[in-house]
Design a protein around this motif. Structure first.
Motif, PDB file in Angstrom:
ATOM      1  N   ALA A  72      -6.045 -65.140 -12.785  1.00 58.57           N
ATOM      2  CA  ALA A  72      -6.818 -65.417 -13.153  1.00 58.57           C
ATOM      3  C   ALA A  72      -7.103 -64.232 -14.642  1.00 58.57           C
ATOM      4  CB  ALA A  72      -8.196 -64.524 -12.276  1.00 58.57           C
ATOM      5  N   ALA A  73      -6.032 -62.995 -14.338  1.00 62.38           N
ATOM      6  CA  ALA A  73      -5.808 -62.171 -15.141  1.00 62.38           C
ATOM      7  C   ALA A  73      -5.635 -62.617 -16.765  1.00 62.38           C
ATOM      8  CB  ALA A  73      -5.043 -61.241 -15.004  1.00 62.38           C
ATOM      9  N   ARG A  74      -4.534 -63.441 -16.475  1.00 65.97           N
ATOM     10  CA  ARG A  74      -3.430 -64.652 -17.752  1.00 65.97           C
ATOM     11  C   ARG A  74      -4.922 -65.227 -17.845  1.00 65.97           C
ATOM     12  NH1 ARG A  74       0.246 -65.362 -13.678  1.00 65.97           N
ATOM     13  NH2 ARG A  74      -0.093 -67.550 -13.031  1.00 65.97           N
ATOM     14  N   ALA A  75      -5.491 -65.934 -17.315  1.00 68.60           N
ATOM     15  CA  ALA A  75      -6.756 -66.853 -18.260  1.00 68.60           C
ATOM     16  C   ALA A  75      -7.844 -66.266 -19.247  1.00 68.60           C
ATOM     17  CB  ALA A  75      -7.254 -67.137 -17.314  1.00 68.60           C
ATOM     18  N   ALA A  76      -8.002 -65.128 -18.780  1.00 72.39           N
ATOM     19  CA  ALA A  76      -8.725 -63.906 -19.107  1.00 72.39           C
ATOM     20  C   ALA A  76      -7.863 -63.323 -20.986  1.00 72.39           C
ATOM     21  CB  ALA A  76      -8.983 -62.839 -18.264  1.00 72.39           C
ATOM     22  N   HIS A  77      -6.054 -63.125 -20.335  1.00 74.38           N
ATOM     23  CA  HIS A  77      -5.762 -62.319 -21.794  1.00 74.38           C
ATOM     24  C   HIS A  77      -5.767 -63.633 -22.840  1.00 74.38           C
ATOM     25  CE1 HIS A  77      -2.641 -60.819 -24.066  1.00 74.38           C
ATOM     26  NE2 HIS A  77      -1.808 -61.358 -24.326  1.00 74.38           N
ATOM     27  N   GLU A  78      -5.444 -64.804 -21.814  1.00 74.38           N
ATOM     28  CA  GLU A  78      -5.168 -66.112 -23.356  1.00 74.38           C
ATOM     29  C   GLU A  78      -6.742 -66.443 -23.956  1.00 74.38           C
ATOM     30  OE1 GLU A  78      -3.034 -68.922 -25.064  1.00 74.38           O
ATOM     31  OE2 GLU A  78      -2.603 -67.152 -24.137  1.00 74.38           O
ATOM     32  N   GLU A  79      -7.644 -65.759 -22.775  1.00 72.50           N
ATOM     33  CA  GLU A  79      -8.998 -66.779 -23.549  1.00 72.50           C
ATOM     34  C   GLU A  79      -9.564 -64.724 -24.879  1.00 72.50           C
ATOM     35  OE1 GLU A  79     -12.255 -68.778 -24.347  1.00 72.50           O
ATOM     36  OE2 GLU A  79     -10.853 -69.396 -23.281  1.00 72.50           O
ATOM     37  N   ARG A  80      -8.930 -64.354 -24.384  1.00 69.48           N
ATOM     38  CA  ARG A  80      -9.435 -62.668 -25.559  1.00 69.48           C
ATOM     39  C   ARG A  80      -8.225 -63.014 -26.750  1.00 69.48           C
ATOM     40  NH1 ARG A  80      -8.833 -59.831 -20.790  1.00 69.48           N
ATOM     41  NH2 ARG A  80      -7.356 -59.429 -21.074  1.00 69.48           N
ATOM     42  N   ARG A  81      -7.195 -63.421 -26.381  1.00 67.21           N
ATOM     43  CA  ARG A  81      -5.963 -63.870 -27.505  1.00 67.21           C
ATOM     44  C   ARG A  81      -7.034 -65.157 -28.572  1.00 67.21           C
ATOM     45  NH1 ARG A  81      -2.656 -67.147 -30.037  1.00 67.21           N
ATOM     46  NH2 ARG A  81      -3.172 -69.043 -28.117  1.00 67.21           N
ATOM     47  N   LYS A  82      -7.534 -65.991 -28.330  1.00 62.56           N
ATOM     48  CA  LYS A  82      -7.912 -67.484 -29.031  1.00 62.56           C
ATOM     49  C   LYS A  82      -8.664 -67.002 -29.264  1.00 62.56           C
ATOM     50  CE  LYS A  82      -5.956 -70.949 -25.535  1.00 62.56           C
ATOM     51  NZ  LYS A  82      -6.752 -72.326 -24.916  1.00 62.56           N
ATOM     52  N   GLU A  83      -9.837 -66.111 -28.761  1.00 61.89           N
ATOM     53  CA  GLU A  83     -10.930 -65.796 -29.362  1.00 61.89           C
ATOM     54  C   GLU A  83     -11.015 -64.563 -30.486  1.00 61.89           C
ATOM     55  OE1 GLU A  83     -14.603 -65.825 -30.421  1.00 61.89           O
ATOM     56  OE2 GLU A  83     -14.203 -66.617 -28.365  1.00 61.89           O
ATOM     57  N   LEU A 113     -11.191 -74.969 -35.138  1.00 66.76           N
ATOM     58  CA  LEU A 113     -11.375 -75.921 -34.653  1.00 66.76           C
ATOM     59  C   LEU A 113     -10.585 -76.537 -33.408  1.00 66.76           C
ATOM     60  CD1 LEU A 113     -13.847 -78.240 -37.186  1.00 66.76           C
ATOM     61  CD2 LEU A 113     -14.842 -77.481 -35.394  1.00 66.76           C
ATOM     62  N   ARG A 114      -8.863 -76.257 -34.304  1.00 68.56           N
ATOM     63  CA  ARG A 114      -8.289 -76.736 -32.935  1.00 68.56           C
ATOM     64  C   ARG A 114      -8.638 -75.420 -31.787  1.00 68.56           C
ATOM     65  NH1 ARG A 114      -5.322 -79.242 -37.457  1.00 68.56           N
ATOM     66  NH2 ARG A 114      -4.124 -76.536 -37.557  1.00 68.56           N
ATOM     67  N   ILE A 115      -8.886 -74.479 -31.960  1.00 65.93           N
ATOM     68  CA  ILE A 115      -9.457 -73.613 -30.967  1.00 65.93           C
ATOM     69  C   ILE A 115     -10.379 -73.733 -30.033  1.00 65.93           C
ATOM     70  CG2 ILE A 115      -9.506 -70.801 -30.692  1.00 65.93           C
ATOM     71  CD1 ILE A 115      -7.911 -70.688 -32.915  1.00 65.93           C
TER      72      ILE A 115
END
Length: 371
Positions: free
Chosen positions: A235-246, A276-278
């Motif tokens: 969950a932490a990795r997913a949240a970090h990846e989401e923040r990075r993408k944002e 748009l790819r993100i």
């Protein structure tokens, strides 16, 4: 080596989940099991074994007596102590505990699974200490439990650190057959580039054979309960990846907007396309990219972007207005007029739409006369 150094309760920077052994802190988690074979150790909040807490009383060491699979109590204690030491970053001391447990297991216990876990945990210590050769040696645990994910992952990382990229590639690919969610294996894509540089276009022909993981093994892995620590780590990795993408998305959009203001439509278009790819469902990026396409006289593509925006937001004034301009460029004046009237119905104060409607109406009248 020697005695475990003292750490404050809950301190240390170990693997984050018992014996979380990967160099990238990934799916390698603890080597312990949950369920019928024994409870997983709760190693949160304890200092090093035998340490005194601030008020002078002895720290709670009851976790050392937790069951560990089929290991007898004295070997389970060694394993639990190794897990605790690892978690607190004391890899050399943890390595000793696992070694003692392995020696005792070989003499007293006929449990390939528990012995495999001990070897895998010790391999994690070697990996953390930068001893990739001994890490690979301890991953001989795979002879006890073929296709065990953690030894495979740790061996892959050890091979990679030794620049033995062919073997690392094979192990990473095997890991992904067992669990497609192991991020460390996905992160290894750069090895492909290294292999191409090393072996040329025929690099695949020089690889060792990649074993096929039996379907039964894949199903067994999927059915295993996920530990709390592993679930939290994912969950932490997913949240970090989401923040990075944002953050990356926001930066690209800002760069695109800045390029539009400078009149650099092609460059801005490329930034919006990356956006748009993100986030392919971001309405405002479609309308922004439509501006660039209009300036580049790519009217059909601009119309398509406005269509996409209107699918996401059916009352988007910008999308109607810019699609009207695209229809105008395509000489479809009737459709342009319809979209401009839609804009004015949504907001009668849009002056640009009024002016453009007058122009389009004149062009429509002229085209009818010409026909």
């Amino acid at each position: 080596m020697g005695n475990a150094q003292e750490k404050p309760p809950g301190g240390g920077g170990g693997g984050g989940g018992g014996v979380a052994g990967s160099a990238r802190s990934t799916a390698a988690g603890t080597g312990t099991r949950t369920g019928a074979g024994g409870s997983r150790e709760d190693l949160q909040g304890h200092g090093a074994p035998g340490q005194k807490v601030a008020n002078g009383s002895a720290a709670d060491t009851s976790y050392l007596d937790a069951p560990a699979g089929a290991l007898p109590p004295h070997l389970a204690r060694l394993k639990n102590e190794g897990n605790h030491l690892f978690k607190h970053g004391q890899f050399g001391d943890a390595l000793q505990k696992y070694g003692q447990a392995i020696d005792g297991c070989a003499e007293e216990v006929d449990s390939p699974e528990d012995l495999c876990i001990l070897y895998s945990n010790r391999a994690a210590c070697y990996l953390k200490d930068g001893n990739s050769t001994d890490c690979i040696q301890d991953c001989s645990a795979l002879e006890l439990q073929p296709f065990s994910l953690k030894p495979l992952l740790r061996r892959a990382m050890a091979y990679e650190s030794l620049e033995r990229y062919r073997k690392a590639y094979v192990d990473y690919k095997t890991v992904l057959q067992i669990d497609t969610g192991v991020q460390a294996a996905h992160d290894s894509v750069h090895i492909t580039k290294l292999l191409i540089e090393q072996d040329g276009p025929e690099w695949r022909d020089k690889l060792p054979g990649i074993p096929v993981v039996p379907l039964s093994i894949q199903q067994q892995h999927r059915q295993k309960p996920v530990s709390v620590e592993l679930a939290q780590a994912r969950a932490a990795r997913a949240a970090h990846e989401e923040r990075r993408k944002e953050a990356h998305f926001t930066l690209l959009k800002q760069e695109g907007n800045s390029l539009v203001r400078k009149g650099l439509s092609q460059e801005a278009l490329e930034k919006y396309s990356e956006c748009l790819r993100i986030k392919p469902d971001e309405c405002s990026v479609y309308t922004n990219r439509a501006i660039c396409l209009l300036k580049l006289n790519r009217f059909e593509e601009a119309k398509q972007d406005c269509d996409s925006a209107l699918q996401l937001d059916p009352s988007n004034k910008k999308a109607f207005y810019r699609r009207a301009l695209a229809f105008k460029g395509l000489k479809d004046y009737l459709s342009a007029s319809s979209d401009l009237q839609e804009v004015l119905q949504l907001d009668p104060k849009v002056r640009e739409a009024e002016q453009e409607l007058e122009v389009v109406t004149g062009l429509l009248r002229q085209s009818l006369m010409d026909n």
